[in-house]
Design a protein around this motif. Structure first.
Motif, short mmCIF file in Angstrom:
data_model
loop_
_atom_site.label_atom_id
_atom_site.label_comp_id
_atom_site.label_asym_id
_atom_site.label_seq_id
_atom_site.Cartn_x
_atom_site.Cartn_y
_atom_site.Cartn_z
N SER A 238 0.82 -1.22 0.00
CA SER A 238 0.00 0.00 0.00
C SER A 238 0.85 1.27 0.00
CB SER A 238 -0.94 0.01 1.21
OG SER A 238 -0.24 0.26 2.41
N PHE B 242 -5.62 6.13 -3.33
CA PHE B 242 -6.21 6.22 -2.00
C PHE B 242 -6.34 7.67 -1.54
CE2 PHE B 242 -3.55 2.26 -1.88
CZ PHE B 242 -4.60 1.39 -2.11
N THR B 243 -7.41 7.94 -0.85
CA THR B 243 -7.60 9.26 -0.26
C THR B 243 -6.92 9.31 1.11
OG1 THR B 243 -9.63 8.65 0.90
CG2 THR B 243 -9.86 9.41 -1.38
N ASP C 299 -8.82 7.17 3.42
CA ASP C 299 -8.51 5.74 3.24
C ASP C 299 -7.29 5.36 4.06
OD1 ASP C 299 -10.55 5.18 1.41
OD2 ASP C 299 -9.31 5.76 -0.30
N ASN D 275 -7.89 1.70 5.11
CA ASN D 275 -8.59 1.11 3.98
C ASN D 275 -7.66 0.86 2.80
OD1 ASN D 275 -11.24 0.78 4.99
ND2 ASN D 275 -11.60 2.98 4.78
N ASP D 276 -6.51 1.56 2.78
CA ASP D 276 -5.51 1.27 1.75
C ASP D 276 -4.91 -0.11 1.96
OD1 ASP D 276 -4.37 2.19 4.14
OD2 ASP D 276 -2.61 3.02 3.15
N TYR E 195 -7.56 -2.71 1.05
CA TYR E 195 -7.67 -2.83 -0.41
C TYR E 195 -6.53 -3.69 -0.96
CZ TYR E 195 -7.94 -1.13 -5.30
OH TYR E 195 -8.04 -1.03 -6.66
N LYS F 144 -10.99 3.00 -7.83
CA LYS F 144 -10.65 1.80 -7.05
C LYS F 144 -11.15 0.50 -7.67
CE LYS F 144 -10.14 3.89 -2.47
NZ LYS F 144 -10.56 5.27 -2.81
#
Length: 338
Positions: free
Chosen positions: A167, A178-179, A182, A187-188, A191, A252
């Motif tokens: 990530s 990614f924000t 995220d 959340n990165d 993912y 995404k």
């Protein structure tokens, strides 16, 4: 609810575990997931006299005739079980050269270990459903943790570290996959875990496989070296397509599909994908999908189906398969161009 706190000497807890008077892993608790490294570092913490967070205990079943009863370890099972394993010389811990076995410690050090004071919060006697609720409140989303943050609190091993490193690759920052939100909520990593597991296996539903892989490869992940080479190879190829940052390719759901399908063709099937051809076909395809999204080209069934699979329930297995099949066809067609 009685939640009074007190100190108990470690020897009292360990002998209680040994006699069955303290149950360290009731049915509602999760399995042990600490790595061997985690266990070693924690044992050192105790041997060196540093404190660790309080544990929660509740009264268990009591035999009204004999007066014998047991307590339940509501929270703290990994810590107490690790210390018990060390105390008993369990093969479940590989001590290595940095940690002396308990049996080989000088007697004074053994006594210090046994006399170590553990902060215990005694919840008293309460129904099992209340105990389960307390456990859930301590360890779940009641504290605002999302699924990945919960996984992170449980798994600190090799597979999680691998996904975390993926990530952080420069590619994801450069293409703004990614924000900041995220990244803040992990959340990165979530993912990238899903991405890595998919290329190792196949499309699956949402996050259903995350915990199984985190646990399976918590201690060791021997495939890490070869897999990171594959990932970097695929990312270099995608980078060579020179898509604009605003391209659908970097949304995404779309990027997930693009990465997986290019990995399958380049790595698994050793297809000779040519960047120029792939870019041309993908650019046309993505433009058609965007047109379908804006109400145009509604007669292009593939583009419309792909768009819907990227928009609604995009992490469902069915949607991932649909997008994958359609995009794979676009990639294969690119190699059939003159």
């Amino acid at each position: 609810m009685d939640t009074s706190a007190s100190n108990r000497r470690l020897r009292v807890l360990l002998t209680a575990v040994g006699s069955g008077a303290l149950i360290p892993q009731p049915d509602f608790q999760r399995r042990l997931v600490w790595t061997n490294k985690d266990k070693i570092e924690f044992i050192k913490t105790v041997l060196e006299g540093y404190p660790f967070p309080e544990i929660y205990i509740a009264a268990g079943s009591v035999d009204a005739k004999t007066g014998e009863g047991a307590e339940v370890l509501v929270d703290g099972q990994q810590r107490i079980t690790t210390l018990y394993q060390y105390f008993k010389g369990s093969p479940d811990i590989r001590l290595g050269q940095d940690l002396v076995a308990y049996a080989d410690l000088p007697e004074a050090q053994q006594i210090n270990f046994l006399e170590y004071k553990v902060v215990v919060r005694d919840m008293g006697n309460m129904p099992l459903d209340v105990i389960k609720e307390v456990f859930k409140r301590i360890n779940s989303t009641s504290y605002g943790l999302n699924a990945m943050e919960l996984h992170n609190s449980r798994f600190g091993g090799e597979f999680k570290i691998f996904a975390e490193n993926v990530s952080k690759l420069e590619f994801f920052e450069a293409y703004r996959i990614f924000t900041s939100s995220d990244i803040k909520r992990m959340n990165d990593v979530r993912y990238c875990l899903a991405l890595v597991i998919t290329v190792m296996s196949t499309y699956f539903n949402r996050d259903v496989e995350l915990e199984a892989y985190l646990e399976r490869y918590n201690e060791e992940f021997e495939e890490a070296g070869a897999l990171i080479d594959e990932i970097l190879h695929v990312l270099r190829f995608i980078d060579s397509l020179n898509f604009d940052l605003s391209s659908r390719a970097f949304k995404k759901a779309d990027f997930f599909t693009l990465f997986v399908e290019i990995h399958r063709l380049l790595i698994r099937e050793r297809a000779a994908l040519r960047a120029a051809r792939v870019r041309t076909c993908l650019e046309i395809f993505y433009e058609t999908v965007d047109s379908a999204a804006n109400g145009y080209n509604q007669d292009n069934e593939a583009a419309l189906v792909y768009y819907k699979a990227a928009l609604q329930a995009s992490n469902d297995r069915g949607s991932r398969i649909v997008r994958g099949d359609i995009l794979r066809e676009v990639l294969v067609q690119s190699e059939m161009q003159a």
